[in-house]
Design an enzyme around this catalytic site. Sequence first.
Site, PDB file in Angstrom:
ATOM      1  N   LYS A  77      37.004  53.670  41.013  1.00 26.74           N
ATOM      2  CA  LYS A  77      38.269  53.016  41.410  1.00 26.74           C
ATOM      3  C   LYS A  77      38.560  51.878  40.431  1.00 26.74           C
ATOM      4  O   LYS A  77      38.153  50.733  40.642  1.00 26.74           O
ATOM      5  CB  LYS A  77      38.154  52.495  42.844  1.00 26.74           C
ATOM      6  CG  LYS A  77      39.393  51.741  43.331  1.00 26.74           C
ATOM      7  CD  LYS A  77      39.399  51.542  44.838  1.00 26.74           C
ATOM      8  CE  LYS A  77      40.548  50.626  45.254  1.00 26.74           C
ATOM      9  NZ  LYS A  77      40.775  50.584  46.693  1.00 26.74           N
ATOM     10  N   ARG A  92      47.752  37.841  54.140  1.00 26.54           N
ATOM     11  CA  ARG A  92      48.908  38.756  54.209  1.00 26.54           C
ATOM     12  C   ARG A  92      49.705  38.522  55.503  1.00 26.54           C
ATOM     13  O   ARG A  92      50.928  38.528  55.485  1.00 26.54           O
ATOM     14  CB  ARG A  92      48.446  40.211  54.164  1.00 26.54           C
ATOM     15  CG  ARG A  92      47.494  40.545  53.034  1.00 26.54           C
ATOM     16  CD  ARG A  92      48.111  41.396  51.943  1.00 26.54           C
ATOM     17  NE  ARG A  92      47.100  41.872  51.018  1.00 26.54           N
ATOM     18  CZ  ARG A  92      46.638  41.181  49.960  1.00 26.54           C
ATOM     19  NH1 ARG A  92      47.096  39.987  49.689  1.00 26.54           N
ATOM     20  NH2 ARG A  92      45.714  41.707  49.159  1.00 26.54           N
ATOM     21  N   GLU A 146      34.071  50.310  42.300  1.00 31.32           N
ATOM     22  CA  GLU A 146      35.332  49.632  41.937  1.00 31.32           C
ATOM     23  C   GLU A 146      35.085  48.427  41.043  1.00 31.32           C
ATOM     24  O   GLU A 146      34.785  47.337  41.523  1.00 31.32           O
ATOM     25  CB  GLU A 146      36.076  49.194  43.214  1.00 31.32           C
ATOM     26  CG  GLU A 146      37.403  48.510  42.909  1.00 31.32           C
ATOM     27  CD  GLU A 146      38.196  48.107  44.154  1.00 31.32           C
ATOM     28  OE1 GLU A 146      37.716  48.325  45.278  1.00 31.32           O
ATOM     29  OE2 GLU A 146      39.306  47.562  43.987  1.00 31.32           O
ATOM     30  N   GLY A 197      48.285  44.404  42.420  1.00 27.47           N
ATOM     31  CA  GLY A 197      49.398  43.456  42.381  1.00 27.47           C
ATOM     32  C   GLY A 197      50.662  44.058  41.778  1.00 27.47           C
ATOM     33  O   GLY A 197      51.692  43.387  41.675  1.00 27.47           O
TER      34      GLY A 197
HETATM   35  C1  5MM Z   1      42.649  46.274  50.780  1.00 32.78           C
HETATM   36  O1  5MM Z   1      42.072  45.237  50.015  1.00 32.78           O
HETATM   37  C2  5MM Z   1      40.702  45.442  49.674  1.00 32.78           C
HETATM   38  C3  5MM Z   1      39.833  44.394  50.243  1.00 32.78           C
HETATM   39  O2  5MM Z   1      39.956  43.195  49.581  1.00 32.78           O
HETATM   40  P1  5MM Z   1      39.096  41.897  50.070  1.00 32.78           P
HETATM   41  O3  5MM Z   1      37.662  42.270  50.129  1.00 32.78           O
HETATM   42  O4  5MM Z   1      39.413  40.894  49.014  1.00 32.78           O
HETATM   43  O5  5MM Z   1      39.625  41.482  51.383  1.00 32.78           O
HETATM   44  C4  5MM Z   1      40.589  45.581  48.132  1.00 32.78           C
HETATM   45  O6  5MM Z   1      39.276  45.744  47.694  1.00 32.78           O
HETATM   46  C5  5MM Z   1      41.366  46.788  47.753  1.00 32.78           C
HETATM   47  O7  5MM Z   1      40.725  47.933  48.259  1.00 32.78           O
HETATM   48  C6  5MM Z   1      41.519  46.968  46.263  1.00 32.78           C
HETATM   49  O8  5MM Z   1      41.635  45.765  45.572  1.00 32.78           O
HETATM   50  C7  5MM Z   1      42.773  47.790  46.048  1.00 32.78           C
HETATM   51  O9  5MM Z   1      43.846  47.143  46.684  1.00 32.78           O
HETATM   52  P2  5MM Z   1      45.173  46.886  45.850  1.00 32.78           P
HETATM   53  O10 5MM Z   1      46.013  46.028  46.752  1.00 32.78           O
HETATM   54  O11 5MM Z   1      44.763  46.225  44.574  1.00 32.78           O
HETATM   55  O12 5MM Z   1      45.750  48.273  45.626  1.00 32.78           O
END
Ligand code: 5MM
Length: 338
Positions: A219, A33, A177, A263
């Site tokens: 989630k 990011r 999740e 996304g």
């Molecule tokens: C914030 O991103 C979380 C951590 O992701 P990585 O372990 O891949 O670094 C991710 O789990 C996030 O909490 C969920 O996917 C929800 O984020 P989005 O962007 O999908 O709302």
Amino acid sequence: MNIKILNQIATQMVTESKGILAMDESHGTCKKRFDALNIEATEENRRLYRDMLVTAESLSSYISGAILFDETIKQKTSQNLSFPDYLKKIGILPGIKVDTGAKPFSCHSNEKITEGLDNLPQRMEGYKSLGAKFAKWRAVITIGDDIPSTACMIANSHALARYASICQEVDIVPIVEPEVLMDGPHNIQECFDVTNKMQSILFEELDKLDISLSGIILKPNMITSGSDCKIKSSSEEIAELTVRCLGNNVPIEVPGIAFLSGGQSDTEASINLNNINKLNDNPWKVTFSYGRALQLEAMKKWNGNNHNNLDAQKIISKRAHMNSLASSGQYNLSMEND
Ligand code: 5MM
């Protein structure tokens, strides 16, 4: 395990139309990011950026909890308080991501299994002493040619159940999740079928390990067409299939469902959440636990420069507010211009 404490925390995470800020990007995801915006991915930049997020005005009016990464839970904010202590002071529950990522699943090409169970009881005690009230573990399910396999769904669901059990033993609420990724050309019906099966297997595995459902938060992904699908579903169809899927699988004891954004654009995530809430007549609260849909525009505005903090904070506060409205079905697109 104290079921009453677990239920109190879980209920607090989803009441008053509040949602959860997912700011638990691992170093790799955070670097991706930051790289996209030419921000250097250093420990200090990650701290400054996350400090900017949590010190945004009125955040606690819309946000009940924040999911932290292992590095962040040990860092201090600009107010010289640890992140958990600062969050506690402003009325936001501190949470912690405890999985160590989705890794290749043995004997199953292109599928992943989330790891992190080794030493988890000890790590969980450490996070608890740092102030964590809840935790998060994300399983990743991919739709593609001949996948997902049932084996992948069972293995990930079992790992989620083992994690949930370790959390509940020490009165930490597990966010469970199971993310079915949006990536790919699949249509909305395929997303429904896979998510429905995954959630069904997940609740079977949680039941087998005696997880107290009144002390978890689910989630999930919303039911959408894949990001490369030519047919784009309407928000009404997304809401209808999402509520149907949850109704098929989520027991009424579960206090709340907090969606990931997966996304979707920031406004899509708000509109869809709003429409889901307009349809939902099940007892669980339905709210958000967004990462990208809350943060991305604020990160762009911040751009690695603390002189931009106030402008970036207005954006994160506004997104939190819009999604809080959507979690009680009170949002509409025209509010974006106010
Ligand atoms: C914030 O991103 C979380 C951590 O992701 P990585 O372990 O891949 O670094 C991710 O789990 C996030 O909490 C969920 O996917 C929800 O984020 P989005 O962007 O999908 O709302």
